[in-house]
Structure formats: C-alpha cells, structure tokens
Design a protein around this motif. Structure first.
Motif, PDB file in Angstrom:
ATOM      1  N   MET A 140       0.667  -1.000  -0.308  1.00 27.21           N
ATOM      2  CA  MET A 140      -0.167   0.249   0.052  1.00 27.21           C
ATOM      3  C   MET A 140       1.185   1.156  -0.138  1.00 27.21           C
ATOM      4  SD  MET A 140      -2.796  -0.157   0.392  1.00 27.21           S
ATOM      5  CE  MET A 140      -4.788   1.827   0.697  1.00 27.21           C
ATOM      6  N   ILE A 141       0.785   3.213  -0.407  1.00 25.67           N
ATOM      7  CA  ILE A 141       1.095   3.555  -0.524  1.00 25.67           C
ATOM      8  C   ILE A 141       1.449   4.429   1.033  1.00 25.67           C
ATOM      9  CG2 ILE A 141       1.441   6.017  -0.959  1.00 25.67           C
ATOM     10  CD1 ILE A 141      -1.097   5.134  -3.159  1.00 25.67           C
ATOM     11  N   ASP A 142       2.346   4.565   1.750  1.00 23.04           N
ATOM     12  CA  ASP A 142       3.075   4.521   2.843  1.00 23.04           C
ATOM     13  C   ASP A 142       2.852   6.311   2.885  1.00 23.04           C
ATOM     14  OD1 ASP A 142       4.176   4.810   5.366  1.00 23.04           O
ATOM     15  OD2 ASP A 142       6.241   5.534   4.761  1.00 23.04           O
ATOM     16  N   ILE A 143       1.923   7.187   3.473  1.00 25.19           N
ATOM     17  CA  ILE A 143       1.616   8.001   3.578  1.00 25.19           C
ATOM     18  C   ILE A 143       1.164   8.414   4.900  1.00 25.19           C
ATOM     19  CG2 ILE A 143      -0.793   9.668   3.364  1.00 25.19           C
ATOM     20  CD1 ILE A 143      -1.776   8.299   1.173  1.00 25.19           C
ATOM     21  N   GLY A 144       2.202   9.125   5.732  1.00 22.53           N
ATOM     22  CA  GLY A 144       2.529   9.411   6.712  1.00 22.53           C
ATOM     23  C   GLY A 144       1.031  10.570   7.376  1.00 22.53           C
ATOM     24  N   LEU A 145       2.105  11.461   8.796  1.00 23.18           N
ATOM     25  CA  LEU A 145       1.216  12.576   9.240  1.00 23.18           C
ATOM     26  C   LEU A 145       1.821  13.527   8.565  1.00 23.18           C
ATOM     27  CD1 LEU A 145      -1.173  12.955  11.352  1.00 23.18           C
ATOM     28  CD2 LEU A 145       0.588  13.383  12.928  1.00 23.18           C
ATOM     29  N   SER A 146       3.184  13.300   8.119  1.00 23.56           N
ATOM     30  CA  SER A 146       3.288  14.976   7.703  1.00 23.56           C
ATOM     31  C   SER A 146       3.158  15.108   6.038  1.00 23.56           C
ATOM     32  CB  SER A 146       4.849  14.769   7.969  1.00 23.56           C
ATOM     33  OG  SER A 146       5.164  13.972   7.143  1.00 23.56           O
ATOM     34  N   LYS A 147       2.964  14.081   5.658  1.00 25.11           N
ATOM     35  CA  LYS A 147       2.219  13.971   4.083  1.00 25.11           C
ATOM     36  C   LYS A 147       1.081  14.588   4.296  1.00 25.11           C
ATOM     37  CE  LYS A 147       5.770  10.942   2.293  1.00 25.11           C
ATOM     38  NZ  LYS A 147       5.623   9.779   1.840  1.00 25.11           N
ATOM     39  N   LEU A 148      -0.352  13.597   5.355  1.00 28.86           N
ATOM     40  CA  LEU A 148      -2.012  14.068   5.076  1.00 28.86           C
ATOM     41  C   LEU A 148      -1.860  15.644   5.280  1.00 28.86           C
ATOM     42  CD1 LEU A 148      -3.123  10.981   6.667  1.00 28.86           C
ATOM     43  CD2 LEU A 148      -3.676  11.728   4.580  1.00 28.86           C
ATOM     44  N   ALA A 149      -1.254  16.198   6.379  1.00 28.06           N
ATOM     45  CA  ALA A 149      -0.952  17.210   6.497  1.00 28.06           C
ATOM     46  C   ALA A 149      -0.458  18.518   5.615  1.00 28.06           C
ATOM     47  CB  ALA A 149      -0.287  17.763   7.401  1.00 28.06           C
ATOM     48  N   LEU A 150       0.290  18.152   4.287  1.00 26.70           N
ATOM     49  CA  LEU A 150       1.042  18.751   3.411  1.00 26.70           C
ATOM     50  C   LEU A 150      -0.450  18.450   2.550  1.00 26.70           C
ATOM     51  CD1 LEU A 150       2.996  20.480   1.842  1.00 26.70           C
ATOM     52  CD2 LEU A 150       3.261  17.991   0.569  1.00 26.70           C
ATOM     53  N   ILE A 151      -0.748  17.584   2.285  1.00 26.87           N
ATOM     54  CA  ILE A 151      -2.033  17.719   1.467  1.00 26.87           C
ATOM     55  C   ILE A 151      -3.333  18.070   1.408  1.00 26.87           C
ATOM     56  CG2 ILE A 151      -3.893  15.544   0.013  1.00 26.87           C
ATOM     57  CD1 ILE A 151      -1.814  13.744   0.432  1.00 26.87           C
ATOM     58  N   GLY A 152      -3.455  18.352   2.619  1.00 23.22           N
ATOM     59  CA  GLY A 152      -4.796  19.318   3.643  1.00 23.22           C
ATOM     60  C   GLY A 152      -4.255  20.711   2.824  1.00 23.22           C
ATOM     61  N   VAL A 153      -3.255  21.352   3.420  1.00 25.32           N
ATOM     62  CA  VAL A 153      -2.815  22.076   3.575  1.00 25.32           C
ATOM     63  C   VAL A 153      -3.157  22.920   1.855  1.00 25.32           C
ATOM     64  CG1 VAL A 153      -0.889  24.052   3.538  1.00 25.32           C
ATOM     65  CG2 VAL A 153      -1.254  22.705   5.440  1.00 25.32           C
ATOM     66  N   VAL A 154      -2.318  22.365   0.446  1.00 28.56           N
ATOM     67  CA  VAL A 154      -2.992  22.350  -0.233  1.00 28.56           C
ATOM     68  C   VAL A 154      -4.243  22.384  -0.996  1.00 28.56           C
ATOM     69  CG1 VAL A 154      -2.504  21.797  -3.107  1.00 28.56           C
ATOM     70  CG2 VAL A 154      -0.221  21.154  -1.599  1.00 28.56           C
TER      71      VAL A 154
END
Length: 174
Positions: free
Chosen positions: A1-15
């Motif tokens: 599966m795709i490795d999505i951490g908390l920092s990547k989710l926060a970055l996607i939310g801000v964008v």
C-alpha cells in the motif's frame, strides 16, 4: 500500500485548503470519503466473489473425485457379485454348462415332491413352534405353575400375593 504518514497528510490538507478554499473543502472531503468507501466496498465484493469462485471450483473437483471413487467401488462390487454368481451357478449346475434353465427348474420341482421335503417342512414348523415357545413373553415360572393359563395378574398384585407378612407392615411408616 502507499506509505502516507501524518506529515504528508497535513501537506495534502494545506494544499487542498489553498486550492479549493475553506467554504468548499468540507463538501469535497465528504465526497472523497464517500467515493473512497464505495471503492473499498467494490474491491471487497470482488475479492469475496473471487474467493467464492475458487471454493466452488474446489468443491466441483472434490465432487468429481467422489463420484469417480463411488463409480469405481460400484463397478468392483458389481464385478465381484457377478463373479460370485457365476461360480455359484457353476456349482449348482454341477460344473457342466450344457444344462438349461428348464432342466434346473424341473429338478427343483422334483425335489419339492420327495418325502424328504415333507419331513423338512414338518421339522421347520416344529422348530418355529419351539422358538416361539422360547421367545414368548410369558414367563416360564408361570407356564410351569399350573400347566396352562388360568388368569393373569399384574406385577404389583403378584408381589403383594407372595410377599411374606412382616411386623413392619402392621406398624406403618410413621
């Protein structure tokens, strides 16, 4: 599966907040969640369908194996029965195959007419009568008591009739 951490989710939310805007972001998030849920349900349905097909194929294979084994056993039983029947017929006919079924039936009818057959039927009837006397429900002590039945009494009446009188009977159970 795709490795999505908390920092990547926060970055996607801000964008997404910058691109979509704060007023339309909740609607888009709900729609994305709904689509993601549908996709997961579809994938699970496909997985379950594939596993059911695999199990069904295995069951069909097992059914074919069992049917084949049953037919093999049935064939061997029929073969052994026919072999045994043939050997019995050979022994019955005395080993020569020239006799016909008419002569065999005539021989069976002539055996029934002999005096030994009458004696055998009388012995068979006597045997059945003796067996019935042995397996009868009437107890032997009752048969020998008077030689013939006069009347039948119940078990409790028989116990009361033949029980010895004791002192405890007159005293009571107080």
């Amino acid at each position: 599966m795709i490795d999505i951490g908390l920092s990547k989710l926060a970055l996607i939310g801000v964008v997404a907040l910058v691109v979509i805007g704060p007023e339309r972001l909740p609607k888009v998030a709900r729609m994305a969640g709904t689509l993601f849920g549908r996709a997961q349900r579809y994938i699970n349905d496909v997985k379950s369908e594939v596993s059911r097909e695999i199990e069904l194929d295995e069951l069909r294979k097992m059914q074919k194996d069992v049917e084949q084994a049953a037919s093999d056993v049935s064939g061997s039983i029929h073969k052994s029965v026919s072999d045994t029947e043939a050997s019995i017929n050979d022994a019955w006919n005395g080993g020569d195959d020239s006799s016909t079924s008419d002569s065999a039936s005539a021989g069976a009818d002539s055996w029934k007419r002999t005096p030994n057959a009458d004696l055998l039927s009388i012995k068979a009837k006597a045997f059945r009568r003796k067996k019935l006397a042995r397996t009868s429900a009437v107890p032997s002590w009752y048969k020998h008591q008077s030689g013939r039945k006069t009347r039948v009494i119940s078990a409790s009446a028989r116990v009361a009739k033949y029980r010895p009188i004791t002192a405890s009977k007159s005293a009571g159970f107080f």
